[in-house]
Design a protein around this motif. Structure first.
Motif, PDB file in Angstrom:
ATOM      1  N   LYS A   1       0.660  -1.242  -0.099  1.00 11.04           N
ATOM      2  CA  LYS A   1       0.014   0.055  -0.051  1.00 11.04           C
ATOM      3  C   LYS A   1       0.723   1.324  -0.119  1.00 11.04           C
ATOM      4  O   LYS A   1       0.725   2.241  -0.820  1.00 11.04           O
ATOM      5  CB  LYS A   1      -0.849  -0.048   1.160  1.00 11.04           C
ATOM      6  N   LEU A   2       1.847   1.180   0.856  1.00 12.51           N
ATOM      7  CA  LEU A   2       2.716   2.454   0.781  1.00 12.51           C
ATOM      8  C   LEU A   2       3.421   2.456  -0.430  1.00 12.51           C
ATOM      9  O   LEU A   2       3.738   3.694  -1.008  1.00 12.51           O
ATOM     10  CB  LEU A   2       3.721   2.159   1.883  1.00 12.51           C
ATOM     11  N   ILE A   3       4.015   1.368  -0.947  1.00 16.72           N
ATOM     12  CA  ILE A   3       4.536   1.654  -2.345  1.00 16.72           C
ATOM     13  C   ILE A   3       3.606   2.102  -3.413  1.00 16.72           C
ATOM     14  O   ILE A   3       3.968   2.934  -4.029  1.00 16.72           O
ATOM     15  CB  ILE A   3       5.047   0.080  -2.828  1.00 16.72           C
ATOM     16  N   GLU A   4       2.383   1.507  -3.308  1.00 20.95           N
ATOM     17  CA  GLU A   4       1.471   2.082  -4.582  1.00 20.95           C
ATOM     18  C   GLU A   4       1.051   3.570  -4.228  1.00 20.95           C
ATOM     19  O   GLU A   4       1.141   4.213  -4.961  1.00 20.95           O
ATOM     20  CB  GLU A   4       0.260   1.131  -4.230  1.00 20.95           C
ATOM     21  N   ASN A   5       0.865   4.019  -3.236  1.00 25.49           N
ATOM     22  CA  ASN A   5       0.774   5.271  -2.634  1.00 25.49           C
ATOM     23  C   ASN A   5       1.954   6.285  -3.207  1.00 25.49           C
ATOM     24  O   ASN A   5       1.479   7.358  -3.659  1.00 25.49           O
ATOM     25  CB  ASN A   5       0.369   5.731  -1.269  1.00 25.49           C
TER      26      ASN A   5
ATOM     27  N   GLU B   1       2.042   9.328  -6.006  1.00 28.42           N
ATOM     28  CA  GLU B   1       2.665  10.580  -5.887  1.00 28.42           C
ATOM     29  C   GLU B   1       3.593  11.138  -6.983  1.00 28.42           C
ATOM     30  O   GLU B   1       3.963  12.160  -7.345  1.00 28.42           O
ATOM     31  CB  GLU B   1       3.280  10.530  -4.628  1.00 28.42           C
ATOM     32  N   VAL B   2       4.548  10.038  -7.274  1.00 31.64           N
ATOM     33  CA  VAL B   2       5.716  10.211  -7.978  1.00 31.64           C
ATOM     34  C   VAL B   2       4.983  10.436  -9.509  1.00 31.64           C
ATOM     35  O   VAL B   2       5.555  11.540 -10.246  1.00 31.64           O
ATOM     36  CB  VAL B   2       6.522   8.931  -8.187  1.00 31.64           C
ATOM     37  N   ILE B   3       4.078   9.751 -10.068  1.00 25.59           N
ATOM     38  CA  ILE B   3       3.621   9.961 -11.093  1.00 25.59           C
ATOM     39  C   ILE B   3       2.760  11.092 -11.324  1.00 25.59           C
ATOM     40  O   ILE B   3       2.958  11.866 -12.243  1.00 25.59           O
ATOM     41  CB  ILE B   3       2.393   8.935 -11.619  1.00 25.59           C
TER      42      ILE B   3
ATOM     43  N   ASN C   1      12.011  17.585 -11.321  1.00 21.74           N
ATOM     44  CA  ASN C   1      11.561  18.768 -10.425  1.00 21.74           C
ATOM     45  C   ASN C   1      12.195  18.081  -9.197  1.00 21.74           C
ATOM     46  O   ASN C   1      12.341  16.722  -8.899  1.00 21.74           O
ATOM     47  CB  ASN C   1      10.146  18.762 -10.269  1.00 21.74           C
ATOM     48  N   GLU C   2      12.515  18.673  -8.188  1.00 16.50           N
ATOM     49  CA  GLU C   2      13.122  18.320  -7.011  1.00 16.50           C
ATOM     50  C   GLU C   2      12.312  17.388  -6.112  1.00 16.50           C
ATOM     51  O   GLU C   2      12.675  16.422  -5.487  1.00 16.50           O
ATOM     52  CB  GLU C   2      13.598  19.604  -6.162  1.00 16.50           C
ATOM     53  N   GLU C   3      11.032  17.687  -6.189  1.00 15.94           N
ATOM     54  CA  GLU C   3       9.892  16.955  -5.403  1.00 15.94           C
ATOM     55  C   GLU C   3       9.855  15.515  -6.115  1.00 15.94           C
ATOM     56  O   GLU C   3       9.662  14.354  -5.341  1.00 15.94           O
ATOM     57  CB  GLU C   3       8.545  17.590  -5.259  1.00 15.94           C
ATOM     58  N   THR C   4       9.508  15.451  -7.235  1.00 22.26           N
ATOM     59  CA  THR C   4       9.534  14.306  -8.099  1.00 22.26           C
ATOM     60  C   THR C   4      10.783  13.412  -7.769  1.00 22.26           C
ATOM     61  O   THR C   4      10.536  12.274  -7.677  1.00 22.26           O
ATOM     62  CB  THR C   4       9.211  14.708  -9.754  1.00 22.26           C
ATOM     63  N   VAL C   5      11.863  14.060  -7.893  1.00 23.49           N
ATOM     64  CA  VAL C   5      13.026  13.138  -7.537  1.00 23.49           C
ATOM     65  C   VAL C   5      13.101  12.585  -6.208  1.00 23.49           C
ATOM     66  O   VAL C   5      13.628  11.500  -5.931  1.00 23.49           O
ATOM     67  CB  VAL C   5      14.430  13.820  -8.167  1.00 23.49           C
ATOM     68  N   SER C   6      12.863  13.529  -5.348  1.00 20.23           N
ATOM     69  CA  SER C   6      12.911  12.948  -3.984  1.00 20.23           C
ATOM     70  C   SER C   6      11.922  11.763  -3.634  1.00 20.23           C
ATOM     71  O   SER C   6      12.142  11.001  -3.053  1.00 20.23           O
ATOM     72  CB  SER C   6      12.628  14.229  -3.054  1.00 20.23           C
ATOM     73  N   TRP C   7      10.711  12.275  -4.304  1.00 22.68           N
ATOM     74  CA  TRP C   7       9.525  10.939  -4.089  1.00 22.68           C
ATOM     75  C   TRP C   7       9.935   9.727  -4.916  1.00 22.68           C
ATOM     76  O   TRP C   7       9.771   8.764  -4.441  1.00 22.68           O
ATOM     77  CB  TRP C   7       8.183  11.531  -4.336  1.00 22.68           C
ATOM     78  N   GLY C   8      10.596  10.041  -5.766  1.00 23.53           N
ATOM     79  CA  GLY C   8      11.012   8.871  -6.707  1.00 23.53           C
ATOM     80  C   GLY C   8      12.139   7.992  -5.769  1.00 23.53           C
ATOM     81  O   GLY C   8      12.263   6.774  -5.818  1.00 23.53           O
ATOM     82  N   ASN C   9      13.064   8.703  -5.176  1.00 24.79           N
ATOM     83  CA  ASN C   9      14.185   8.189  -4.198  1.00 24.79           C
ATOM     84  C   ASN C   9      13.414   7.363  -3.177  1.00 24.79           C
ATOM     85  O   ASN C   9      13.609   6.473  -2.664  1.00 24.79           O
ATOM     86  CB  ASN C   9      14.990   9.210  -3.833  1.00 24.79           C
TER      87      ASN C   9
ATOM     88  N   GLU D   1      13.488   3.597  -2.258  1.00 30.67           N
ATOM     89  CA  GLU D   1      13.776   2.862  -0.817  1.00 30.67           C
ATOM     90  C   GLU D   1      12.815   1.822  -0.357  1.00 30.67           C
ATOM     91  O   GLU D   1      13.140   0.855   0.217  1.00 30.67           O
ATOM     92  CB  GLU D   1      13.975   3.973   0.101  1.00 30.67           C
ATOM     93  N   LEU D   2      11.737   2.180  -0.791  1.00 23.33           N
ATOM     94  CA  LEU D   2      10.380   1.381  -0.331  1.00 23.33           C
ATOM     95  C   LEU D   2      10.604  -0.187  -1.056  1.00 23.33           C
ATOM     96  O   LEU D   2      10.428  -1.240  -0.591  1.00 23.33           O
ATOM     97  CB  LEU D   2       9.024   1.772  -0.366  1.00 23.33           C
ATOM     98  N   LEU D   3      10.709   0.137  -2.444  1.00 21.50           N
ATOM     99  CA  LEU D   3      11.073  -1.041  -3.374  1.00 21.50           C
ATOM    100  C   LEU D   3      12.455  -1.966  -2.852  1.00 21.50           C
ATOM    101  O   LEU D   3      12.030  -3.215  -2.980  1.00 21.50           O
ATOM    102  CB  LEU D   3      11.092  -0.745  -4.737  1.00 21.50           C
ATOM    103  N   ASN D   4      13.245  -1.348  -2.539  1.00 25.23           N
ATOM    104  CA  ASN D   4      14.176  -2.062  -2.004  1.00 25.23           C
ATOM    105  C   ASN D   4      14.095  -2.791  -0.700  1.00 25.23           C
ATOM    106  O   ASN D   4      14.278  -3.883  -0.525  1.00 25.23           O
ATOM    107  CB  ASN D   4      15.616  -1.049  -1.873  1.00 25.23           C
ATOM    108  N   CYS D   5      13.425  -2.235   0.370  1.00 21.19           N
ATOM    109  CA  CYS D   5      12.995  -2.759   1.427  1.00 21.19           C
ATOM    110  C   CYS D   5      12.118  -4.137   1.226  1.00 21.19           C
ATOM    111  O   CYS D   5      12.283  -5.191   1.722  1.00 21.19           O
ATOM    112  CB  CYS D   5      12.290  -1.657   2.344  1.00 21.19           C
ATOM    113  N   TYR D   6      11.314  -3.778   0.204  1.00 21.76           N
ATOM    114  CA  TYR D   6      10.319  -4.863   0.039  1.00 21.76           C
ATOM    115  C   TYR D   6      11.066  -6.071  -0.538  1.00 21.76           C
ATOM    116  O   TYR D   6      10.800  -7.344  -0.441  1.00 21.76           O
ATOM    117  CB  TYR D   6       9.322  -4.530  -1.046  1.00 21.76           C
ATOM    118  N   GLN D   7      11.889  -5.755  -1.459  1.00 26.15           N
ATOM    119  CA  GLN D   7      12.774  -6.758  -2.232  1.00 26.15           C
ATOM    120  C   GLN D   7      13.656  -7.406  -1.105  1.00 26.15           C
ATOM    121  O   GLN D   7      13.649  -8.751  -0.818  1.00 26.15           O
ATOM    122  CB  GLN D   7      13.667  -6.219  -3.159  1.00 26.15           C
TER     123      GLN D   7
END
Length: 60
Positions: A11-15, A19-21, A31-39, A43-49
């Motif tokens: 759910k966190l990953i999807e949310n 936001e990134v999209i 954009n700085e915000e887009t890049v930050s949220w992408g990062n 991190e969430l995807l790496n944690c899940y993996q």
């Protein structure tokens, strides 16, 4: 990994993905915000993996 933790993390990953999209569509990919949220999404995807590699699930 417990089913509840799996659902919450997905759910966190999807949310965060949403936001990134939206940020990329409104403000651009560089954009700085887009890049930050992408990062944060990365991190969430790496944690899940990592959790999946430690606690493999039969079905996702």
């Amino acid at each position: 990994m417990s089913p509840a933790l799996n659902r919450e993390l997905l759910k966190l990953i999807e949310n965060k993905r949403t936001e990134v999209i939206h940020s990329a569509m409104e403000k651009g990919f560089h954009n700085e915000e887009t890049v930050s949220w992408g990062n944060e999404l990365n991190e969430l995807l790496n944690c899940y993996q990592k959790l999946l590699s430690i606690h493999p699930m039969k079905k996702i």
